[in-house]
Design a protein around this motif. Structure first.
Motif, short mmCIF file in Angstrom:
data_model
loop_
_atom_site.label_atom_id
_atom_site.label_comp_id
_atom_site.label_asym_id
_atom_site.label_seq_id
_atom_site.Cartn_x
_atom_site.Cartn_y
_atom_site.Cartn_z
N THR A 80 0.90 -1.23 -0.06
CA THR A 80 0.16 -0.26 0.13
C THR A 80 0.91 1.32 -0.18
OG1 THR A 80 -1.66 -1.33 0.99
CG2 THR A 80 -1.79 1.05 1.19
N TYR A 81 2.02 1.28 0.95
CA TYR A 81 2.66 2.50 0.87
C TYR A 81 3.39 2.85 -0.51
CZ TYR A 81 6.80 5.23 2.10
OH TYR A 81 7.87 6.34 2.08
N LEU A 82 3.80 1.47 -1.17
CA LEU A 82 4.56 1.83 -2.25
C LEU A 82 3.70 2.45 -3.43
CD1 LEU A 82 6.87 -1.36 -2.20
CD2 LEU A 82 7.50 0.92 -2.28
N GLN A 83 2.40 1.82 -3.56
CA GLN A 83 1.34 2.22 -4.32
C GLN A 83 0.95 3.74 -4.04
OE1 GLN A 83 -1.63 -1.04 -3.69
NE2 GLN A 83 -0.80 -1.98 -5.42
N GLU A 84 1.26 4.03 -2.81
CA GLU A 84 0.69 5.50 -2.68
C GLU A 84 1.98 6.47 -3.06
OE1 GLU A 84 0.13 5.41 1.57
OE2 GLU A 84 -2.26 4.63 1.23
N GLN A 85 3.03 5.80 -3.00
CA GLN A 85 4.23 6.56 -3.57
C GLN A 85 4.60 6.61 -5.16
OE1 GLN A 85 6.37 8.36 -1.41
NE2 GLN A 85 4.68 7.75 0.03
N GLY A 86 3.52 5.74 -5.69
CA GLY A 86 3.51 5.92 -7.08
C GLY A 86 4.25 4.85 -7.60
N VAL A 87 4.66 3.80 -7.06
CA VAL A 87 5.27 2.66 -7.56
C VAL A 87 4.31 1.71 -7.99
CG1 VAL A 87 6.82 0.55 -7.31
CG2 VAL A 87 7.15 2.61 -5.88
N LYS A 88 4.33 1.50 -9.35
CA LYS A 88 3.22 0.62 -10.10
C LYS A 88 3.33 -0.77 -10.17
CE LYS A 88 0.90 4.43 -11.77
NZ LYS A 88 0.75 5.41 -10.53
N GLU A 89 4.66 -1.17 -10.34
CA GLU A 89 4.88 -2.53 -10.32
C GLU A 89 6.62 -2.94 -9.95
OE1 GLU A 89 5.86 -3.57 -14.65
OE2 GLU A 89 3.87 -2.63 -14.69
#
Length: 91
Positions: A80-89
């Motif tokens: 969740t944190y990574l996705q919120e930071q814009g990491v897509k894959e």
């Protein structure tokens, strides 16, 4: 010139995440992938690792606080944190 301090996240071959601190992300990734980085990434099953996220901080204290906070998260929270930071894959 003032040194930049980075909190970074690696995605390891065994589908795990590793959070760390450095002043040179490119050098640090090479260290991890050559087996001279952290003990966590020395296992052959975790390599190669891919740097999927970096954040810049003005001082070491803030960067290591971010690293510590990330390491306390569950896997689901890390995603969740990574996705919120814009990491897509990552794989």
């Amino acid at each position: 010139m003032e040194t930049e301090h980075y909190f970074y996240v690696l995605y390891c071959k065994d589908d795990t995440f590793y959070g760390g601190y450095t002043t040179d992300p490119e050098r640090r990734l090479k260290e991890h992938n050559s087996g001279t980085g952290a003990k966590y990434t020395r296992l052959p099953s975790r390599l190669p690792a891919k740097m999927i996220h970096t954040e810049v901080f003005s001082n070491r204290s803030e960067a290591t606080k971010a690293e510590y906070a990330f390491k306390k998260l569950t896997r689901k929270q890390k995603i969740t944190y990574l996705q919120e930071q814009g990491v897509k894959e990552w794989d």
